[in-house]
Enzyme design. Structure first.
Site, short mmCIF file in Angstrom:
data_model
loop_
_atom_site.label_atom_id
_atom_site.label_comp_id
_atom_site.label_asym_id
_atom_site.label_seq_id
_atom_site.Cartn_x
_atom_site.Cartn_y
_atom_site.Cartn_z
N ASP A 52 0.82 -1.23 0.00
CA ASP A 52 0.00 0.00 0.00
C ASP A 52 0.85 1.27 0.00
O ASP A 52 0.54 2.24 -0.70
CB ASP A 52 -0.94 0.01 1.21
CG ASP A 52 -2.24 -0.74 0.93
OD1 ASP A 52 -2.30 -1.47 -0.10
OD2 ASP A 52 -3.19 -0.62 1.73
N ASN A 95 -4.47 -1.98 -4.59
CA ASN A 95 -5.72 -2.07 -3.83
C ASN A 95 -5.63 -1.19 -2.59
O ASN A 95 -6.20 -1.51 -1.54
CB ASN A 95 -5.99 -3.53 -3.44
CG ASN A 95 -7.45 -3.74 -3.06
OD1 ASN A 95 -8.27 -2.84 -3.19
ND2 ASN A 95 -7.77 -4.93 -2.57
N ASP A 319 -11.15 -2.54 11.05
CA ASP A 319 -10.09 -3.46 10.64
C ASP A 319 -9.76 -4.45 11.75
O ASP A 319 -9.72 -5.67 11.53
CB ASP A 319 -8.82 -2.70 10.24
CG ASP A 319 -9.02 -1.85 8.98
OD1 ASP A 319 -10.10 -1.98 8.35
OD2 ASP A 319 -8.12 -1.08 8.63
N GLU A 347 -11.13 -5.22 1.01
CA GLU A 347 -10.28 -6.03 0.14
C GLU A 347 -11.06 -7.18 -0.50
O GLU A 347 -10.73 -7.67 -1.57
CB GLU A 347 -9.08 -6.57 0.93
CG GLU A 347 -7.95 -5.58 1.10
CD GLU A 347 -8.19 -4.52 2.14
OE1 GLU A 347 -9.37 -4.25 2.49
OE2 GLU A 347 -7.20 -3.92 2.60
N HIS A 413 -5.07 -9.29 3.10
CA HIS A 413 -4.04 -9.42 4.13
C HIS A 413 -4.60 -9.75 5.51
O HIS A 413 -4.04 -10.54 6.26
CB HIS A 413 -3.21 -8.14 4.19
CG HIS A 413 -4.04 -6.88 4.38
ND1 HIS A 413 -3.62 -5.82 5.14
CD2 HIS A 413 -5.26 -6.51 3.92
CE1 HIS A 413 -4.52 -4.85 5.13
NE2 HIS A 413 -5.53 -5.26 4.38
N ARG A 414 -5.74 -9.13 5.84
CA ARG A 414 -6.27 -9.35 7.20
C ARG A 414 -6.85 -10.76 7.36
O ARG A 414 -6.82 -11.32 8.46
CB ARG A 414 -7.30 -8.29 7.57
CG ARG A 414 -6.69 -6.92 7.57
CD ARG A 414 -7.42 -5.87 8.36
NE ARG A 414 -6.87 -4.58 7.99
CZ ARG A 414 -5.69 -4.10 8.43
NH1 ARG A 414 -4.97 -4.79 9.27
NH2 ARG A 414 -5.23 -2.93 8.01
N LYS A 438 0.32 -6.43 1.73
CA LYS A 438 -0.42 -5.16 1.61
C LYS A 438 -0.05 -4.21 2.75
O LYS A 438 0.10 -3.00 2.54
CB LYS A 438 -1.93 -5.41 1.60
CG LYS A 438 -2.76 -4.15 1.30
CD LYS A 438 -4.23 -4.49 1.11
CE LYS A 438 -5.01 -3.36 0.47
NZ LYS A 438 -5.38 -2.28 1.37
O1 LIG Z 1 -8.51 6.16 6.49
C1 LIG Z 1 -7.89 5.12 6.67
O2 LIG Z 1 -6.66 5.08 6.84
C2 LIG Z 1 -8.66 3.87 6.73
C3 LIG Z 1 -10.02 3.88 6.94
C4 LIG Z 1 -10.84 2.68 7.11
O3 LIG Z 1 -11.64 2.52 5.98
P1 LIG Z 1 -13.23 2.92 5.93
O4 LIG Z 1 -13.37 4.33 6.29
O5 LIG Z 1 -13.56 2.63 4.51
O6 LIG Z 1 -13.90 2.03 6.92
C5 LIG Z 1 -9.96 1.44 7.28
O7 LIG Z 1 -10.73 0.28 7.08
C6 LIG Z 1 -8.80 1.43 6.33
O8 LIG Z 1 -8.00 0.28 6.50
C7 LIG Z 1 -7.91 2.61 6.57
C1 LIG Z 2 -9.57 -1.70 4.39
C2 LIG Z 2 -8.27 -1.73 4.33
O1 LIG Z 2 -7.50 -1.13 3.39
P1 LIG Z 2 -7.73 0.15 2.47
O2 LIG Z 2 -6.82 1.18 3.00
O3 LIG Z 2 -7.35 -0.30 1.12
O4 LIG Z 2 -9.17 0.57 2.56
C3 LIG Z 2 -7.48 -2.50 5.33
O5 LIG Z 2 -6.25 -2.33 5.39
O6 LIG Z 2 -8.06 -3.29 6.09
#
Ligand SMILES: O=C(O)C1=C[C@@H](OP(=O)(O)O)[C@@H](O)[C@H](O)C1
Ligand SMILES: C=C(OP(=O)(O)O)C(=O)O
Length: 670
Positions: A52, A95, A319, A347, A413-414, A438
């Site tokens: 990422d 992703n 998460d 994901e 990944h999770r 990721k």
């Molecule tokens: O802003 C961020 O860093 C994130 C927000 C969350 O997503 P959502 O807002 O779509 O739930 C989380 O699931 C993602 O891993 C990271």
């Molecule tokens: C939802 C996730 O990733 P993303 O930042 O791509 O939304 C995650 O890391 O669980």
């Protein structure tokens, strides 16, 4: 990704140790973008290196931002004050939601022509609410495939000058994050109104905290509206440290709670700005003992050893809540995780994926539009004794015991990281484990460092060496399970003759092999609930055993069967290839032998005691012939492997041999 790859995790007994966490994904990608949008240079330390963040780094470099590696996860970013040098580019963002959404907003307001695409799954993850909001500001964004989803085409636009813009907050908080981080590019006051219930709120706190570090204070009215004032400009903070990743911490904390602990994570603690540190508090609600310092968190099992089910609204920790779903396997009762609809657009469809894979390990799972309900198989429900650890509580009939099956990870990944915890129940295979890249490329290495697998003492040696007697005695002394691996082929032949299965019906025999319920109790062997007597030593059985042993599928099924004996608190096993083939990671490997002469004498004595007649010379000849065959055969020939200790019992009695093994184990025990 290569879905044909897998990792086999041994059954785990305990977890303890300490892990330094990799940098937070959410903070890393925000810091990189804000540093790029600032005037001046920023030294970013402890940046996460993963898929990422690599996508964000590549994206910024494609846009003409200079990013220099200083080594040791430190980077120097030379900002461009919001004016990207490259005005025409194609970005591939994998992703990474934290790269795709924020870059969409920043580029839509920056006057260039860009296409943004990602992996196939990214093209199924919604972005319409963000595009609608940006269009509200006059941005020119087109969908290149399906409306509401990437890939996107961004063109230079005449921005509208609107003083306010609205964005939906109920699908992903990343849309609001993206807008807020991009608004300073407009140079005028803009208020964002949030429509609908904002989800994943703590991530907005991260956004506001990072913007503040880069000099911009956002005015807010609770979670409803946010104002970026005219004249707000990002100012490079000079040097910035990225905290450890609190979501990544959850797997280790859960390991401590399930596997005894203490497990300490370093890099996040009381002082963290990440919402996922609250995972520790939720684990405490399940009974885990948690301690926290400014920059560390430590987890241990509950005082009474048993995790309890919880009923929890998980909207604040979308998460880390996945980790609770797997921890629920080890809890008494039924756990309900609510308000997690966003799992369906991440994901993978995480509610469905989680439900499918939890069922594979034997859990009872109910899946709803925005919740998941999990009943694990607790020791209480199975009626096993109190002092047994969490290990071996999973449903022995579950399909995961089929060696060809494994936990599918859906390029998530999770999913991979969460299901490593299921190894506290049984050995487990995780398919496509490299998807952890990721956010945590070294996950399985770190996990192995803080977990201890169920110990195995593997005693191999030639026939009539007395290894069975020694192995049984050692198992008794330690309170471990015992496996006489040599008996398995004879047991299969016995079961086949009992059930009328032909000794050349490979498929039926392999099925029977994996269904057989075998218990070794002292000298006695039980097959499917009934004691097996002398028929196991008879001629018919020996002939049947050698027939079935030649069948490939039978050998595979019996390999899995032998490994199933590895249950807490430990296993002592004897055979010919226990340390080399069946349990190559055994805690202690012994090659137990004695001179052929002494083995013949022992066998003679045994037979005499049973009232049977024999001649030492004949026995000696038999033993020599058998040794010759065993050492010369091509499949797993009998030999002392370099990592096995030699125990020559020619001049030792049983007590001395047992002592030798116990001493060896003391030195190596986990
Ligand atoms: O802003 C961020 O860093 C994130 C927000 C969350 O997503 P959502 O807002 O779509 O739930 C989380 O699931 C993602 O891993 C990271
Ligand atoms: C939802 C996730 O990733 P993303 O930042 O791509 O939304 C995650 O890391 O669980």
């Amino acid at each position: 990704m290569n879905p044909s790859e897998f990792i086999n995790l041994p059954p785990l007994l305990s977890a303890r140790g300490s892990v330094r966490l990799p940098g937070s994904k959410s903070i890393s990608n925000r810091v990189l973008l804000l540093a790029a949008l600032s005037g001046g240079t920023t030294i970013v330390r402890d940046l996460l290196r993963s898929d990422d963040t690599d996508r964000m780094l590549e994206g910024l470099q494609t846009l003409g931002v200079t990013v220099e590696s200083l080594g040791n996860n430190a980077y120097k970013v030379t900002g461009c004050g919001g004016d990207f040098p490259v005005k025409n580019a194609e970005l591939f963002l994998g992703n990474a939601g934290t790269a795709f959404r924020p870059l969409t907003a920043a580029l839509a307001l920056s006057g260039g022509s860009y296409t943004l695409s990602g992996v196939a799954r990214m093209h199924e993850r919604p972005i319409g609410d963000l595009v609608d909001a940006l269009r509200g500001l006059g941005a020119d964004i087109a969908y290149l495939a399906n409306d509401g989803f990437p890939p996107l085409q961004i063109k230079p636009a005449t921005l509208s000058g609107a003083a306010s813009v609205s964005v939906r907050g109920d699908v992903s908080s990343q849309f609001l994050t993206a807008l807020l981080m991009a608004l300073p590019l407009l140079g005028r006051t803009v208020t964002v109104e949030v429509i609908g219930e904002l989800i994943s709120k703590p991530y907005i706190e991260i956004t506001l905290a990072m913007m503040a570090r880069f000099g911009i204070v956002v005015l807010r009215d609770g979670w409803k509206s946010f104002t970026v004032a005219a004249g707000s400009r990002y100012v490079a903070p000079g040097e910035i440290y990225v905290e450890g990743d609190a979501s990544s911490a959850s797997y280790f904390l859960a390991a401590g709670a399930i596997g005894g602990g203490p497990v300490r994570v370093e890099g996040v603690g009381r002082g963290s700005i990440q919402g996922d540190v609250r995972f520790a508090g939720e684990l405490a609600k399940m009974g885990a003992q948690i301690e926290m310092g400014d920059n560390w968190i430590e987890a241990r099992a509950p005082v009474n050893g048993k995790l309890q089910a919880i009923d929890l609204d998980c909207n604040h920790i979308p998460d880390a809540a996945m980790t609770l779903a797997v921890a629920a396997l080890f809890a008494n009762g039924t756990t309900t995780l609510r308000n997690i609809a966003s799992w369906r657009v991440k994901e993978t469809d995480r509610i469905h994926a989680m439900a499918t894979e939890l069922r594979k390990v034997g859990a009872l799972v109910e899946e709803g539009a925005d919740y998941i309900r999990i009943t694990g198989l607790s020791s209480e429900e199975l009626g096993v004794s109190e002092n047994r650890s969490a290990a071996s509580i999973l449903n022995p009939q579950s399909s995961i015991l089929n060696p060809a099956a494994g936990i599918d990870t859906y390029d998530d990944h999770r999913m991979a990281m969460c299901f490593s915890l299921a190894a506290f129940g049984n050995a487990i295979r995780i398919n496509d484990p490299r998807c952890v890249a990721k956010t945590f490329p070294d996950y399985f290495t770190e996990f192995a460092k803080v977990t201890q697998s169920v110990p195995v003492i593997a005693i191999d040696g030639p026939s009539a060496s007395g290894k069975g007697t020694v192995a049984q005695r050692v198992a008794n002394e330690l309170g471990f399970h015992y496996l006489d691996s040599g008996a398995l082929y004879r047991l299969l032949a016995t079961a086949a003759m009992r059930d009328g299965v032909a000794l050349d019906d490979e498929v039926a025999l392999a099925g029977l092999a994996s269904r057989m319920d075998i218990v070794f109790k002292g000298e006695q062997i039980w097959l499917d609930g009934a004691p097996v007597g002398d028929e196991l030593r008879g001629e018919a059985c020996a002939a049947g055993a050698s027939k079935v042993a030649a069948l490939h599928q039978v050998r595979a099924a019996l390999l899995a069967k032998q490994r199933d004996f590895r249950k807490a608190p430990g296993l002592v096993t004897d055979g010919r290839d226990m340390g080399s083939v069946v349990f190559p990671d055994a805690t202690l490997k012994i090659f137990l032998t004695a001179s052929a002469q002494i083995r013949a004498e022992r066998r003679y004595k045994q037979l005499k005691e049973k009232g049977m007649d024999a001649k030492i010379a004949d026995l000696l000849q038999d033993i020599r012939a058998r040794d010759e065959r065993d050492t010369q055969r091509s499949a797993a020939p009998l030999q002392q492997y370099p990592d096995a200790s030699l125990l020559d019992t020619t001049t030792l009695d049983v007590d001395q041999a047992v002592k030798f093994v116990l001493n060896g184990y003391q030195c190596k025990a986990p």
